[in-house]
Design a protein around this motif. Sequence first.
Motif, short mmCIF file in Angstrom:
data_model
loop_
_atom_site.label_atom_id
_atom_site.label_comp_id
_atom_site.label_asym_id
_atom_site.label_seq_id
_atom_site.Cartn_x
_atom_site.Cartn_y
_atom_site.Cartn_z
N HIS A 21 9.88 -0.46 5.30
CA HIS A 21 10.91 -1.27 4.51
C HIS A 21 11.87 -0.17 4.75
N GLY A 22 12.19 0.80 5.26
CA GLY A 22 13.24 1.75 5.31
C GLY A 22 12.88 3.13 4.29
N ASP A 23 11.93 2.95 3.82
CA ASP A 23 11.92 4.19 2.62
C ASP A 23 10.35 4.72 2.69
N LEU A 24 10.15 5.68 1.82
CA LEU A 24 8.56 5.98 1.77
C LEU A 24 7.98 5.45 0.69
N SER A 25 8.32 4.58 -0.06
CA SER A 25 7.94 4.19 -1.41
C SER A 25 6.76 3.21 -1.41
N PRO A 26 5.69 3.47 -2.31
CA PRO A 26 4.60 2.58 -2.06
C PRO A 26 4.83 1.19 -2.78
N GLY A 42 0.85 -1.27 0.13
CA GLY A 42 -0.04 -0.11 -0.03
C GLY A 42 0.86 1.19 -0.06
N SER A 43 0.13 2.37 0.64
CA SER A 43 1.32 3.58 0.44
C SER A 43 2.22 3.51 1.82
N GLY A 44 3.29 4.09 1.36
CA GLY A 44 4.55 4.08 2.30
C GLY A 44 4.76 5.49 2.57
N SER A 45 4.17 6.64 2.36
CA SER A 45 4.11 7.87 2.63
C SER A 45 4.92 8.28 3.90
N HIS A 46 4.33 7.31 4.96
CA HIS A 46 4.70 7.82 6.50
C HIS A 46 5.80 6.72 6.94
N GLY A 47 6.07 5.77 6.13
CA GLY A 47 7.14 4.92 6.72
C GLY A 47 6.21 3.77 7.31
N GLN A 48 4.72 3.51 6.75
CA GLN A 48 4.15 2.79 7.63
C GLN A 48 4.13 1.20 6.89
N LEU A 49 5.02 1.11 5.94
CA LEU A 49 5.17 -0.42 5.44
C LEU A 49 6.41 -0.86 6.20
N PRO A 52 2.29 -7.32 -1.89
CA PRO A 52 2.92 -7.66 -0.44
C PRO A 52 4.39 -7.85 -0.55
N ARG A 53 5.19 -7.13 0.14
CA ARG A 53 6.45 -7.38 0.34
C ARG A 53 6.97 -7.90 1.58
N ALA A 54 7.90 -8.67 1.79
CA ALA A 54 8.39 -9.21 3.23
C ALA A 54 9.07 -8.13 3.76
N MET A 55 8.71 -7.76 5.11
CA MET A 55 9.76 -7.01 6.00
C MET A 55 10.91 -7.83 6.34
N GLN A 74 9.22 6.80 11.58
CA GLN A 74 10.04 5.54 11.96
C GLN A 74 9.84 4.59 10.74
N ALA A 75 10.88 4.52 9.56
CA ALA A 75 10.67 3.82 8.42
C ALA A 75 10.86 2.27 8.65
N PHE A 76 11.72 2.01 9.79
CA PHE A 76 12.42 0.62 10.20
C PHE A 76 11.44 0.40 11.27
N PRO A 77 11.09 -1.01 11.23
CA PRO A 77 10.31 -1.30 13.01
C PRO A 77 11.62 -1.28 13.95
N ALA A 78 10.95 -0.41 15.07
CA ALA A 78 11.65 -0.17 16.35
C ALA A 78 10.98 -0.93 17.71
#
Length: 405
Positions: free
Chosen positions: A207-212, A198-205, A216-219, A295-299
């Motif tokens: 994956h370390g970036d803001l790309s959509p 989906g949208s990655g505009s706020h790092g919610q995916l 499905p992409r593995a974390m 926070q674009a990576f899981p913390a």
Amino acid sequence: MNWFGFGFNGFGQIRTKEKLTDGESAGDANVTYPISIDIVCRNLEEEPVQICQHNSNVDTQIRTSWSRRAALHSNSDGRLCLAGFGVGAPSQRGCGGCVEESRGCQDAHISEGYLALSFTDRVECWNSERNEKKPGWSMVIPDNTGPSLAFPLVPGGYIASNPPFYRPLSPQLLAVSLALGTEHAVLLTASGDIYTWGSGSHGQLGHGDLSPQEEPRAMEALMGMSMSTVAAGGWHSVCTSAGGDLYVWGWNESGQVGLPSRALRGEQQKSQDTGGASTCKDEEEGYNEVFISIQAFPALVDVTQSCEVSKISCGSRHTAAVTSTGDLYTWGWGEYGQLGQGTENSSDEPRRVEFFKDQGLRVVDVVCGPWNTFVSAIKEDPSLHPDTNILNPLTKNYIEWKNCL
């Protein structure tokens, strides 16, 4: 078990009209402390019947949208009861309307525009804004030969909040759980891996970036660590490991990720400037602190040092977690009281909701709406009410007592 609610109440989805005190109206928007909610089952031909509160024979689950709250009853003719916007006649507003078409449903998903009902053999989607006599869309559920699925997952895909309702997923994912955010999705596989898209505009995916991501992409950051639960907020995501650790990523504008938020600290500083001078120590700590807006990576976030996280849920910009000891922690945006702390303050640090501990209650589940929170709790000491294992606390007395401290 008892259900409690707090936060946005603009449509009476927490506190019903009959339960208002003198001087209040159903549109009072904020409930800043947990109050016990009545789950009322009503249809046009029967008197209201309270069928789940204080009834150990009926298990009730809560589903929410911005303006409505749905109670899903698991008794023999399981059905859905609604409270909030557009439910019943004006005199019954917020009291709870039984959805007759939901009889026998196993689960449900509610959004502002649609109500999706999951049965053992089919899924039906109803338009919430129309008085339809049949669902606007439905599909037969094929036999499931894979792992057990949690709605909105169905064999071969999942049910979205808006058309097209059915979205296919690769069977190779072996999905078992799916959380849908405002613009993104977080999926848990049978092996404990996490995929997002989906949208990655706020790092919610994560994956370390803001790309959509269209698919499905593995974390990769969490690969090799078995995860057990996932949740998605408006623009942030949360998961827990099999060992009870909490990982968060995405937008942190209101502290919903549980990391230091510059915007939030700025608001707090303004409050200090108007309410009292800050100390030199406070200013020095503020300069040395590292703030996180995205926070674009899981913390890894330590909710508490002494126990594990067992349940999680996300609102639009707030997060709630239940620990293995039965405590509830909340953080993030609190403008409507959705953190349950008795204030409308936001927080970028997990804080325990003391109400439940003070009342001798053990929290067992939490469900966040976009701007509110619903919590299920039982008594810590079942010997006090052995028949029901439920306490209906005198919330008014509790608040008056707290205010006297």
